[in-house]
Write an enzyme that holds these catalytic residues in place. Sequence first.
Site, PDB file in Angstrom:
ATOM      1  N   ASP A   1       5.107  -0.209  -6.761  1.00  0.00           N
ATOM      2  CA  ASP A   1       4.000  -0.667  -7.549  1.00  0.00           C
ATOM      3  C   ASP A   1       2.867  -0.023  -7.059  1.00  0.00           C
ATOM      4  OD1 ASP A   1       2.547  -2.074  -9.691  1.00  0.00           O
ATOM      5  OD2 ASP A   1       1.717  -3.393  -8.135  1.00  0.00           O
TER       6      ASP A   1
ATOM      7  N   HIS B   1       0.333  -0.414  -9.995  1.00  0.00           N
ATOM      8  CA  HIS B   1      -0.299  -1.162  -9.183  1.00  0.00           C
ATOM      9  C   HIS B   1      -0.853  -2.518 -10.079  1.00  0.00           C
ATOM     10  CE1 HIS B   1      -3.234  -0.908  -5.371  1.00  0.00           C
ATOM     11  NE2 HIS B   1      -3.050  -2.349  -5.899  1.00  0.00           N
TER      12      HIS B   1
ATOM     13  N   GLU C   1      -2.580   7.476  -5.266  1.00  0.00           N
ATOM     14  CA  GLU C   1      -2.830   6.782  -6.555  1.00  0.00           C
ATOM     15  C   GLU C   1      -4.203   6.649  -7.075  1.00  0.00           C
ATOM     16  OE1 GLU C   1      -0.995   2.828  -6.577  1.00  0.00           O
ATOM     17  OE2 GLU C   1      -2.384   2.011  -5.135  1.00  0.00           O
TER      18      GLU C   1
ATOM     19  N   ARG D   1       0.868  -1.165   0.020  1.00  0.00           N
ATOM     20  CA  ARG D   1       0.086   0.136   0.009  1.00  0.00           C
ATOM     21  C   ARG D   1       0.743   1.345  -0.126  1.00  0.00           C
ATOM     22  NH1 ARG D   1      -3.054  -2.812  -1.665  1.00  0.00           N
ATOM     23  NH2 ARG D   1      -5.223  -3.396  -1.075  1.00  0.00           N
TER      24      ARG D   1
END
Length: 330
Positions: A259, A296, A264, A235
């Site tokens: 990632d 992600h 985001e 996260r």
Amino acid sequence: MKILFYGAKDYDHLYFDQLAADPGYECQIDFLSANLDATTAPLCKGYEAVCAFVNADCSLPVLERFHEEGVRLLLLRCAGFNNVDLAAAKEFGITVLRVPGYSPEAVAEFAMTLALAANRRIHKAYIKVRNNNFSLDGLLGYNLHDGVAGIVGTGKIGAAMARICKGFGMEVIAYDKYPNPALKDILTYVELDELLRRSDLISLHCPLTPENHHMINAETIAQMKDSAILVNTSRGPLIDTDALLEALRRHKFAAVALDVYEDEDEQVFEDFSDNVLANDKVALLLAFPNVIVTSHQAFFTHTALQAIAVTTMENAYAFAHGEELKNKVE
């Protein structure tokens, strides 16, 4: 049961269409490309359940509208639920079900992929060679073999990452509030301070809670080796981006691979190639040659998508038929 899917992409149809066509599940699925927020919530009228992803807005106003329209079930086709106002869901009598584990190996494999790519500058090498530049300048990396891997969070994904690091010939240490004795042959549990101080590779695999928000901050970064590789596939808010940027400016870290990152939600899974990003911190991160940022995608394999679809549909079936709700979020 009629289920409305928010934020549906083409790849969501790969397995959900097949399962929805199975009469055993007794459901009808309608897909919306629009994501879930206060403006799209009213579209749930006439549906008993809605299905949302990790980047959906499941705040109080949204859940209140669901309640007004008779929605009784919120299906999360993801593991994380920090985007859901659970108190509001309880108040409005909306059951929240999630997919706690779909393919831990998919995320762990991607975490190691990011670590290797950032460390060995694969992102730079790819561009250089495409421009007919075969020099090795700027591509120097570090060996992982015989190094120390620090795994923060040893759930299914962290355990899978630990096994991968062990296979690379690394010493594996880990930090978790709830150590898993089944991993005693793979890793050694230590306190977080020791992990940060000793690790050559630090990989984050813990859920986001109020307690660990910004667990990677100026103080904890200062404890790390200057040559450390930091990877986050968990996260974004686990890392204080401002502190990370300041550390990168001081040439901290051999490599950083993200990632996920703070704020985001407004851009994840969307195409902004003809637009300007509102999140200027991402642009700043991408300016550093030792940083890789992806969108992600750690979960994004056929195996994981199929598992997500199956568990989501089984969650819906269990709710509709009054069966045990194994994946209920409370």
